[in-house]
Write a protein that holds these residues in place. Structure first.
Motif, mmCIF file in Angstrom:
data_model
loop_
_atom_site.group_PDB
_atom_site.id
_atom_site.type_symbol
_atom_site.label_atom_id
_atom_site.label_comp_id
_atom_site.label_asym_id
_atom_site.label_seq_id
_atom_site.Cartn_x
_atom_site.Cartn_y
_atom_site.Cartn_z
ATOM 1 N N THR A 174 0.835 -1.197 0.000
ATOM 2 C CA THR A 174 0.000 0.000 0.000
ATOM 3 C C THR A 174 0.871 1.248 0.000
ATOM 4 O O THR A 174 1.983 1.254 0.551
ATOM 5 N N ASP A 209 1.841 8.379 -3.232
ATOM 6 C CA ASP A 209 0.688 7.924 -4.010
ATOM 7 C C ASP A 209 1.059 6.784 -4.947
ATOM 8 O O ASP A 209 0.193 6.145 -5.534
ATOM 9 N N ARG A 269 -5.445 9.233 1.224
ATOM 10 C CA ARG A 269 -5.628 8.317 0.098
ATOM 11 C C ARG A 269 -4.690 7.124 0.259
ATOM 12 O O ARG A 269 -3.493 7.290 0.496
ATOM 13 N N THR A 271 -3.592 3.550 -1.805
ATOM 14 C CA THR A 271 -3.626 2.783 -3.052
ATOM 15 C C THR A 271 -2.954 1.436 -2.806
ATOM 16 O O THR A 271 -1.968 1.360 -2.072
ATOM 17 N N SER A 287 -7.976 1.978 -4.935
ATOM 18 C CA SER A 287 -7.558 3.260 -4.385
ATOM 19 C C SER A 287 -8.774 3.909 -3.744
ATOM 20 O O SER A 287 -9.860 3.925 -4.343
#
Length: 300
Positions: A174, A209, A269, A271, A287
């Motif tokens: 992640t 990210d 966030r 992902t 995500s």
């Protein structure tokens, strides 16, 4: 001359009769099977990263059985890409009979599709390899909408992001980022913030990210063991502090020094990829972004 006219009339009659007979033979419907997909099925409410088996209900609407010993197959496509297939049925399918065929193989060797978060179109195509001559070939396709949940829920606790995840039978990775507003102010020599000096400095994200093998920074990255349902990722402000190592754009009074005060997070966030550190990854498979309103202390 009368004989010639009679011969012509006879010939004309033969031609007309022949044309009528021929038309009747062409218009007769051929006796063939007619396979159609009447329903598609998959695992209930699939979440990202799960292995999903597809199946299809196939009905023979023709007037003869499918040939015994010939595969009555179904190909399953997701968003136009063939992902799995069912090619195990060789028994005849009688007129009016319905059978359910479940995927047993695919381009990767697996009969299951690894679900990717988002909205998809699942297409089932019966006799996708064209093995069976049918009375109609244009009714072999059925489309269905397939929604896959991200399977990620983020929350912030004690300076870390805690992500609840759909458990997988494989290792995953992640990448977590926190977006928000950085504030700074003037501090006394004793490290006390001077009232009225705090102000907004920059809107940005910290963490990561994306993930790349051999990435220089590990901020926001975590490896999730198979079967795990939760991962905790510390929130690091190394990148933020590094970006202002030349000094903050603040003018402080004598005896005071500029410094960060807090980072007001507005969203998180996470992902997810299938794979592990040091190996190529598959995905991203999911995500999810979660709005938050949390202050972090980033004063070094």
């Amino acid at each position: 001359m009368r004989f010639v006219r009679g011969a012509r009339a006879l010939v004309a009659g033969v031609v007309v009769v022949g044309s009528i007979a021929g038309a009747g033979a062409v218009s007769a419907a051929p006796r063939r099977p007619d396979l159609t997909v009447t329903a598609v099925h998959w695992s209930a409410a699939p979440a990202s990263g799960q292995r999903v088996l597809f199946s299809a209900t196939v009905t023979n609407r023709g007037n003869t059985p499918t040939p015994a010993g010939t595969i009555s197959g179904v190909g399953f496509q997701v968003d136009g890409v063939l992902v799995t297939w069912a090619d195990q049925r060789t028994e005849a399918i009688a007129p009016g009979q319905s059978v359910t065929l479940t995927a047993v193989g695919g381009p990767t060797g697996s009969p299951a599709w690894t679900a990717v978060a988002g909205r998809h179109v699942l297409r089932a195509v019966v006799d996708d390899a064209g093995r069976i001559a049918e009375s109609r070939e244009g009714n072999n396709v059925l489309d269905a909408r397939l929604d896959v949940a991200a399977g990620i829920t983020d929350r912030v606790r004690s300076g870390s992001v805690v992500a609840s995840l759909t458990p997988l039978d494989r290792t995953s990775v992640t990448a977590t980022s926190v977006t928000g507003d950085a504030y700074a102010g003037c501090f006394t020599g004793a490290g006390v913030l001077v009232d009225g000096t705090e102000r907004f400095v920059q809107h940005r994200s910290v963490g990561n990210d994306t993930f790349a093998v051999g990435a220089k920074f590990a901020d926001g990255l975590a490896e999730v063991p198979a079967g795990a349902t939760r991962v905790t990722t510390p929130v690091s402000f190394t990148q933020l502090l590094y970006g202002f190592q030349g000094g903050l754009p603040l003018t402080c009074a004598a005896g005071q020094a500029p410094g960060f005060t807090r980072f007001q997070a507005t969203s998180v966030r996470t992902t997810r990829w299938i794979g592990s550190f040091g190996s190529p990854l598959s995905g991203p498979i999911a995500s999810a972004a979660t709005p938050v309103d949390v202050d972090f202390d980033v004063h070094p």
